[in-house]
Motif scaffolding. Structure first.
Motif, PDB file in Angstrom:
ATOM      1  N   ASN A 164       0.851  -1.198   0.000  1.00 30.73           N
ATOM      2  CA  ASN A 164       0.000   0.000   0.000  1.00 30.73           C
ATOM      3  C   ASN A 164       0.883   1.243   0.000  1.00 30.73           C
ATOM      4  O   ASN A 164       1.880   1.302   0.724  1.00 30.73           O
ATOM      5  CB  ASN A 164      -0.874   0.038   1.263  1.00 30.73           C
ATOM      6  N   GLY A 165       0.518   2.202  -0.828  1.00 29.72           N
ATOM      7  CA  GLY A 165       1.237   3.474  -0.825  1.00 29.72           C
ATOM      8  C   GLY A 165       2.555   3.453  -1.568  1.00 29.72           C
ATOM      9  O   GLY A 165       3.347   4.394  -1.473  1.00 29.72           O
ATOM     10  N   SER A 166       2.813   2.402  -2.344  1.00 28.20           N
ATOM     11  CA  SER A 166       4.118   2.323  -3.012  1.00 28.20           C
ATOM     12  C   SER A 166       4.142   3.067  -4.349  1.00 28.20           C
ATOM     13  O   SER A 166       5.191   3.181  -4.966  1.00 28.20           O
ATOM     14  CB  SER A 166       4.527   0.857  -3.215  1.00 28.20           C
TER      15      SER A 166
ATOM     16  N   LYS B 103       1.601   2.646  -7.045  1.00 29.93           N
ATOM     17  CA  LYS B 103       0.995   1.947  -8.192  1.00 29.93           C
ATOM     18  C   LYS B 103      -0.117   2.785  -8.829  1.00 29.93           C
ATOM     19  O   LYS B 103      -0.121   3.003 -10.046  1.00 29.93           O
ATOM     20  CB  LYS B 103       0.439   0.577  -7.756  1.00 29.93           C
ATOM     21  N   THR B 104      -1.056   3.249  -7.989  1.00 31.97           N
ATOM     22  CA  THR B 104      -2.188   4.005  -8.540  1.00 31.97           C
ATOM     23  C   THR B 104      -1.711   5.301  -9.193  1.00 31.97           C
ATOM     24  O   THR B 104      -2.177   5.674 -10.276  1.00 31.97           O
ATOM     25  CB  THR B 104      -3.223   4.306  -7.434  1.00 31.97           C
ATOM     26  N   THR B 105      -0.760   5.960  -8.557  1.00 28.88           N
ATOM     27  CA  THR B 105      -0.245   7.214  -9.128  1.00 28.88           C
ATOM     28  C   THR B 105       0.374   6.942 -10.501  1.00 28.88           C
ATOM     29  O   THR B 105       0.169   7.701 -11.453  1.00 28.88           O
ATOM     30  CB  THR B 105       0.797   7.837  -8.164  1.00 28.88           C
ATOM     31  N   THR B 106       1.114   5.834 -10.626  1.00 28.41           N
ATOM     32  CA  THR B 106       1.700   5.474 -11.923  1.00 28.41           C
ATOM     33  C   THR B 106       0.591   5.242 -12.948  1.00 28.41           C
ATOM     34  O   THR B 106       0.655   5.757 -14.084  1.00 28.41           O
ATOM     35  CB  THR B 106       2.543   4.176 -11.788  1.00 28.41           C
TER      36      THR B 106
HETATM   37  N1  LIG Z   1      -3.028  13.617  -4.537  1.00 32.54           N
HETATM   38  C1  LIG Z   1      -2.040  13.276  -3.707  1.00 32.54           C
HETATM   39  N2  LIG Z   1      -1.371  14.212  -3.002  1.00 32.54           N
HETATM   40  C2  LIG Z   1      -0.357  13.884  -2.170  1.00 32.54           C
HETATM   41  N3  LIG Z   1       0.079  12.619  -1.972  1.00 32.54           N
HETATM   42  C3  LIG Z   1      -0.545  11.641  -2.640  1.00 32.54           C
HETATM   43  C4  LIG Z   1      -1.639  11.904  -3.540  1.00 32.54           C
HETATM   44  N4  LIG Z   1      -2.056  10.725  -4.075  1.00 32.54           N
HETATM   45  C5  LIG Z   1      -1.259   9.768  -3.533  1.00 32.54           C
HETATM   46  N5  LIG Z   1      -0.369  10.323  -2.677  1.00 32.54           N
HETATM   47  C6  LIG Z   1       0.683   9.615  -1.907  1.00 32.54           C
HETATM   48  O1  LIG Z   1       1.530   8.965  -2.826  1.00 32.54           O
HETATM   49  C7  LIG Z   1       1.931   7.689  -2.338  1.00 32.54           C
HETATM   50  C8  LIG Z   1       1.578   6.619  -3.353  1.00 32.54           C
HETATM   51  O2  LIG Z   1       0.180   6.480  -3.406  1.00 32.54           O
HETATM   52  P1  LIG Z   1      -0.539   5.481  -4.430  1.00 32.54           P
HETATM   53  O3  LIG Z   1      -2.019   5.641  -4.259  1.00 32.54           O
HETATM   54  O4  LIG Z   1       0.008   5.698  -5.779  1.00 32.54           O
HETATM   55  O5  LIG Z   1      -0.049   4.065  -3.869  1.00 32.54           O
HETATM   56  P2  LIG Z   1      -0.569   2.602  -4.213  1.00 32.54           P
HETATM   57  O6  LIG Z   1       0.652   1.782  -4.406  1.00 32.54           O
HETATM   58  O7  LIG Z   1      -1.554   2.645  -5.321  1.00 32.54           O
HETATM   59  O8  LIG Z   1      -1.265   2.176  -2.864  1.00 32.54           O
HETATM   60  P3  LIG Z   1      -2.550   1.203  -2.598  1.00 32.54           P
HETATM   61  O9  LIG Z   1      -2.070  -0.208  -2.784  1.00 32.54           O
HETATM   62  O10 LIG Z   1      -2.882   1.516  -1.167  1.00 32.54           O
HETATM   63  O11 LIG Z   1      -3.619   1.633  -3.559  1.00 32.54           O
HETATM   64  C9  LIG Z   1       1.230   7.502  -0.990  1.00 32.54           C
HETATM   65  O12 LIG Z   1       2.122   7.829   0.040  1.00 32.54           O
HETATM   66  C10 LIG Z   1       0.098   8.503  -1.044  1.00 32.54           C
HETATM   67  O13 LIG Z   1      -0.226   8.955   0.242  1.00 32.54           O
END
Ligand SMILES: Nc1ncnc2c1ncn2[C@@H]1O[C@H](COP(=O)(O)OP(=O)(O)OP(=O)(O)O)[C@@H](O)[C@H]1O
Length: 348
Positions: free
Chosen positions: A77-79, A81-84
């Motif tokens: 979680n938070g690594s 993935k979603t942002t990518t």
């Molecule tokens: N709009 C935003 N502004 C600031 N920080 C953000 C924003 N969106 C995500 N983050 C931060 O960026 C990091 C990566 O988040 P992301 O959602 O990409 O992770 P993830 O791997 O998809 O996690 P999960 O498995 O929980 O969905 C996290 O620390 C999150 O808190």
């Protein structure tokens, strides 16, 4: 493809597909894009996202998703993935670096290329008062390039995700798992070259998770490239041909799944009695096994090139009772833990 430990050796290619000075660097951008699109469904170069808060959610990643692959995009979680995925789909812009979908640059070519890409990301905006089916009709009607036979395609998509019986229930009455299934059905309304599924098993029960795995396998067999993200590594590990593993914004591991685990260190487990545990540890060390750890009457070690049968023979010859002995094939999680020194479920 070989194991490319991106974080450990950030040998980023300055052009999509080759290092500077390679034959590819001399070609026209359109030609490179065409070749890239034939080879990779998704490609990024030093893709980075720094949020206004200062957090670097994605840190210079070079993704390579070959055509026809089922690419498990894994990470705690938070690594990142979603942002990518949001950057890949042009939903947010990168702070630096580049991304190509089907050989076309994103977000510039989004209007053209996204019609060939299906996505499940944070659930599309469904209307709570409409049924699942009516929502899909509405969504499909908004797609100016949708193929004919809307009814047939919608029925098929609903059946594929196991929502046939609940198709006429209102969306607001859906459980989390049913909502997730409807999101999947929306991504399946038409045939796509590439499917990007962000945590498709979120909210699904074990049966639903198995169905998603089966569905992903079927789609890949039909020629669709699938990128599927998950923070539950074991959940989708087996359906993937390739994996990329994220850790705190970096792509720490990428390659063919089979290679990544077969190259990892094989482990050995031995059980003896309390009287002989120290002697057994001595035998393992003498044989050249490393990281020998004794835990009561059990021993763990890395096998290296030694064969388990040679260990058995050496123990027996030394008069040590072998109450149990097994070779353990490392999982992707073992590989991840070894690379990062962290458990898979860490967040930040
Ligand atoms: N709009 C935003 N502004 C600031 N920080 C953000 C924003 N969106 C995500 N983050 C931060 O960026 C990091 C990566 O988040 P992301 O959602 O990409 O992770 P993830 O791997 O998809 O996690 P999960 O498995 O929980 O969905 C996290 O620390 C999150 O808190």
């Amino acid at each position: 493809m070989t194991d490319t430990r991106t974080a450990a050796s950030p040998a980023a290619s300055p052009t999509p597909g080759g290092a500077a000075g390679s034959p590819r660097a001399a070609r026209a951008p359109e030609e490179i894009a065409e070749q890239e699109g034939a080879e990779f469904a998704i490609r990024t170069q030093a893709l980075t996202k720094r949020f206004r808060s200062g957090q670097v959610a994605v840190n210079g990643i070079d993704l390579q998703v070959p055509r026809g692959a089922v690419y498990g995009f894994l990470g705690p979680n938070g690594s990142g993935k979603t942002t990518t995925i949001r950057m890949l789909l042009g939903l947010i812009g990168p702070s630096s670096g580049q991304a190509w979908l089907l050989g076309r640059p994103m977000p510039a070519a989004g209007a053209d290329v996204l019609a060939r890409v299906g996505a499940l990301i944070e659930g599309p905006a469904f209307h709570p008062w409409l049924s699942g089916r009516a929502n899909l009709v509405r969504l499909d009607a908004c797609d100016a390039t949708a193929p004919p036979d809307r009814k047939g395609r919608i029925d098929e998509a609903l059946e594929r995700v196991g929502l046939g019986a609940a198709a006429h229930k209102k969306y607001r009455q859906y459980s989390l798992g049913m909502k997730q299934r409807l999101g999947l059905a929306a991504a399946l309304l038409r045939r796509r070259e590439l499917l990007v599924l962000d945590e498709p098993t979120n909210g699904l029960d074990p049966q639903g998770t198995r169905e998603v795995r089966r569905l992903v396998g079927e789609l890949a067999e039909a020629g669709t490239t699938v990128l599927v993200s998950s923070h539950l590594l074991a959940e989708i590990e087996n359906v993937c041909t390739h994996v990329g593993i994220m850790s705190t914004g970096r792509l720490v591991l990428q390659g063919e799944r089979a290679n990544l685990t077969s190259q990892a260190d094989r482990q050995l487990w031995v059980r003896t009695d309390a009287e002989h545990a120290a002697g057994a540890a001595q035998v393992l060390t003498t044989l050249g096994l490393t990281d020998v750890v004794t835990d009561g009457t059990e021993l763990h070690a890395l096998l290296g090139q030694t064969r388990p049968e040679d260990v058995t023979r050496a123990l027996v010859t030394a008069g040590i009772p072998v109450l149990g002995l097994a070779e353990r094939v490392p999982t992707l999680e073992d590989v991840f833990v070894r690379l990062t020194g962290e458990g898979f479920d860490v967040a930040r």
